[in-house]
Design a protein around this motif. Structure first.
Motif, short mmCIF file in Angstrom:
data_model
loop_
_atom_site.label_atom_id
_atom_site.label_comp_id
_atom_site.label_asym_id
_atom_site.label_seq_id
_atom_site.Cartn_x
_atom_site.Cartn_y
_atom_site.Cartn_z
N THR A 1 54.67 10.99 96.73
CA THR A 1 54.13 11.52 97.99
C THR A 1 52.70 12.04 97.84
N SER B 1 63.80 13.66 98.09
CA SER B 1 62.50 14.30 97.83
C SER B 1 61.53 13.28 97.24
N GLU C 1 60.57 15.69 93.59
CA GLU C 1 61.58 16.26 92.67
C GLU C 1 62.78 15.32 92.69
C1 16G Z 1 53.95 17.00 98.85
C2 16G Z 1 53.15 16.69 100.09
C3 16G Z 1 53.61 17.54 101.24
C4 16G Z 1 55.09 17.40 101.46
C5 16G Z 1 55.84 17.63 100.18
C6 16G Z 1 57.28 17.23 100.35
C7 16G Z 1 50.81 16.05 100.15
C8 16G Z 1 49.43 16.46 99.81
N1 16G Z 1 51.75 16.94 99.84
O1 16G Z 1 53.71 18.31 98.43
O2 16G Z 1 52.92 17.11 102.38
O3 16G Z 1 55.54 18.31 102.41
O4 16G Z 1 55.31 16.83 99.15
O5 16G Z 1 57.95 17.38 99.14
O6 16G Z 1 51.08 14.98 100.66
P1 16G Z 1 59.37 16.73 98.91
O7 16G Z 1 59.25 15.25 99.16
O8 16G Z 1 59.71 17.09 97.52
O9 16G Z 1 60.29 17.38 99.89
#
Ligand code: 16G
Ligand code: MG
Length: 554
Positions: free
Chosen positions: A26, A500, A503
């Motif tokens: 991401t 995610s 993670e």
């Molecule tokens: C990253 C993303 C953010 C998103 C998050 C979700 C960028 C700069 N940052 O931090 O926008 O909310 O991932 O995390 O794109 P997740 O997929 O682990 O839930």
């Protein structure tokens, strides 16, 4: 021209690949800093090709792992106008990073060159910045070797926030039209724009900013020097960047948002106005204690609605014709926020998948596109047409002229490249000063529905495929029906599941009329996933057991 295979081989040998599989996710590559050396080298190579693809325009590389713990690190590439790397190039990044031998690496490079018709005779320029993590300096050196291996030039800007690096990249590619391509240029641009909006208005009480012991803290201290104390007083808390282990530890925007509680380092009293940055200062959330002493969070949804309401009012007051203001949210936006935007503000809302790049592109479709993730990452984009209209409209009355001047200042104050905690902080403050509003008053626009965010460890999170802007799952078969069945049992019940991108877990979000119900709905869905869809490790006690008919069992 062709690649200098010997040089690539020589430098690649300095950065051998470990037995790890890497993915450009991401927000770029992100994992333990100690396994990233070869990845950085490969990102340096790719940055050169990306620059050549853009006929020699400058490409940015930011070395950071945002809100992750200090031992993690990562890197993301920035496009010439300051956006995130084009999605179509993410798979190239992954391929290059996983090449284990010089032969594989050359093959992957030649593949990009052929598929993208790269002209290797083009110049290539890369700029790099990093946050305060101890591994950062060495990783920048590895990235730099990658750039040199393909004959590109690299400028190391040293320590800076992620949005500053995006800002500088855009300045360099617009020959300064966006601003001076220096750290000081950034401070001046923001400070001047802020002053234009608030000068002559009554100042608010001190802002206490949690710097997450990261790069945002010293950066804000420098920015504050450009803004007179008579119009803004800021106190930076959690500014210990010398103790690496403290980075994001019990502090920062993510800690506060997920835990719905204050960070360490604050003796919080009612009346204090506070906010938290994350480790690379591209997110901000605001928070305070209400009169009853309850902790209250003003998250990205609250920032977005504040900004959209304010800008709509200005556009109306300034009588600028044909300006469509729109708002972009993700599935994590609180249901009350969405209802408020649609029913009260009467602004169109678009939903996208999670991740800044998705929101950013959707926001570009509006004349004024406000986008924020609930976690506090976001900004407001003004289309070239809107900026032109704000400058060409003259205004006849004082009120019209004032509104126009504020709109023009906002286009300078708000970072147009990416969500920027410091720019967002000044935007919110400028709005609160203009409207003479307290946090509590801002907060009273609507009440959040109680919500719960959980994660479940599963054997293979890629079996979970999210569709419809993350609101539903198309796979595994039958799971979405089970979630729907549970949701319908709760008043205002809403729940969704997505793998995610940062993670190795699937995330479960739920909201409902009461906190107990939001918790219960989340724990039922977690239980279903854990028990029927590959949960691994110890089963968390809170997860509910559900039988095949969907009834909870003891
Ligand atoms: C990253 C993303 C953010 C998103 C998050 C979700 C960028 C700069 N940052 O931090 O926008 O909310 O991932 O995390 O794109 P997740 O997929 O682990 O839930
Ligand atoms: Mg961040």
């Amino acid at each position: 021209m062709s690649l200098n295979n010997d040089k690539i081989d020589e430098l690649f040998k300095k950065h051998p690949k470990l037995d790890v599989t890497y993915t450009y996710g991401t927000a770029g590559f992100r994992t333990k800093g100690e396994v990233l050396d070869s990845v950085m080298f490969s990102v340096g190579l790719l940055a050169v090709l990306r620059s050549q693809k853009h006929s020699g325009k400058v490409i940015g590389a930011m070395v950071t792992a945002s809100h992750n713990p200090a031992e993690d690190n990562g890197v993301k590439l920035v496009e010439p106008m300051g956006e995130m790397l084009a999605q179509s190039w993410e798979s190239y990044a992954t391929e290059l990073a996983n090449a284990g031998t010089t032969e594989e690496l050359l093959k992957a490079l030649n593949n990009v060159i052929a598929k993208e018709s790269i002209d290797l005779s083009q110049p290539a320029k890369v700029v790099v910045g990093r946050d305060t993590r101890p591994s950062g300096e060495g990783l920048v050196a590895a990235l730099s070797d990658g750039v040199k291996a393909l004959g590109g030039t690299i400028t190391d800007y040293g320590l800076m926030t992620t949005p500053q690096l995006h800002y500088i990249t855009r300045c360099l590619n617009t020959q300064g039209a966006y601003g001076e391509p220096t750290e000081e240029g950034y401070y001046k641009k923001l400070a001047e724009a802020f002053k234009r909006i608030v000068t002559g208005k009554v100042k608010q009480s001190t802002l206490y900013i949690d710097g997450a012991n990261g790069i945002g803290a010293p950066t804000l201290q420098k920015l504050a020097k450009f803004i007179p104390e008579e119009i803004l007083s800021v106190k930076v808390v959690n500014d210990d960047t010398a103790t690496a282990s403290k980075l994001n530890l019990k502090s920062g925007a993510d800690f506060v948002k997920v835990g719905q509680k204050k960070p360490d380092g604050f003796d919080l009293q009612p009346g204090m106005r506070c906010a938290s940055l994350d480790g690379d200062a591209d997110r901000i959330v605001f928070w305070y204690l209400n009169k009853e002493g309850t902790f209250k969070l003003l998250d990205g949804d609250k920032i977005a609605t504040l900004a959209a309401g304010f800008i709509m009012g200005l556009v109306k007051a300034a009588k600028v014709p044909n300006i469509q203001v729109g708002l972009v949210q993700t599935a994590y936006a609180n249901g009350s926020a969405t209802a408020y935007v649609k029913d009260t503000l009467q602004v169109p809302v678009v939903f996208t998948a999670t991740g800044v790049k998705h929101l950013h592109h959707a926001a570009e479709e509006f004349d004024v596109g406000v986008y924020f993730e609930a976690n506090g990452h976001g900004t407001v984009l003004f289309s070239p047409g809107a900026i032109k209209a704000f400058h060409s409209t003259q205004g006849t009355t004082d009120e019209e002229k004032k509104a126009l001047e504020t709109l023009r200042a906002l286009t300078d104050l708000i970072n147009q490249t990416v969500g920027d905690a410091l720019s967002d902080m000044l935007m919110v403050e400028a709005i609160l000063v203009s409207q003479q509003r307290s946090y509590a008053d801002w907060d009273s626009a609507y009440s959040d529905l109680p919500s719960r965010l959980e994660k479940v460890k599963v054997s293979n999170r890629l079996e979970f495929v999210a569709i419809k802007a993350d609101t539903e799952l198309s796979k595994p078969d039958g799971l979405q029906q089970k979630i729907n069945q549970q949701m319908s049992k709760f008043k205002n019940g809403r729940s969704f599941v997505r793998p995610s991108g940062t993670e190795d877990v699937v995330r479960v979000y739920a909201e409902a009329d009461t906190q107990a119900n939001a918790d219960l709905l989340a724990h039922i869905v977690c239980g279903i996933i854990f028990d029927y869809h590959g949960g691994v490790g110890e089963r968390p006690r809170a997860f509910q057991k559900v039988d095949k008919e969907g009834n909870t069992t003891a």
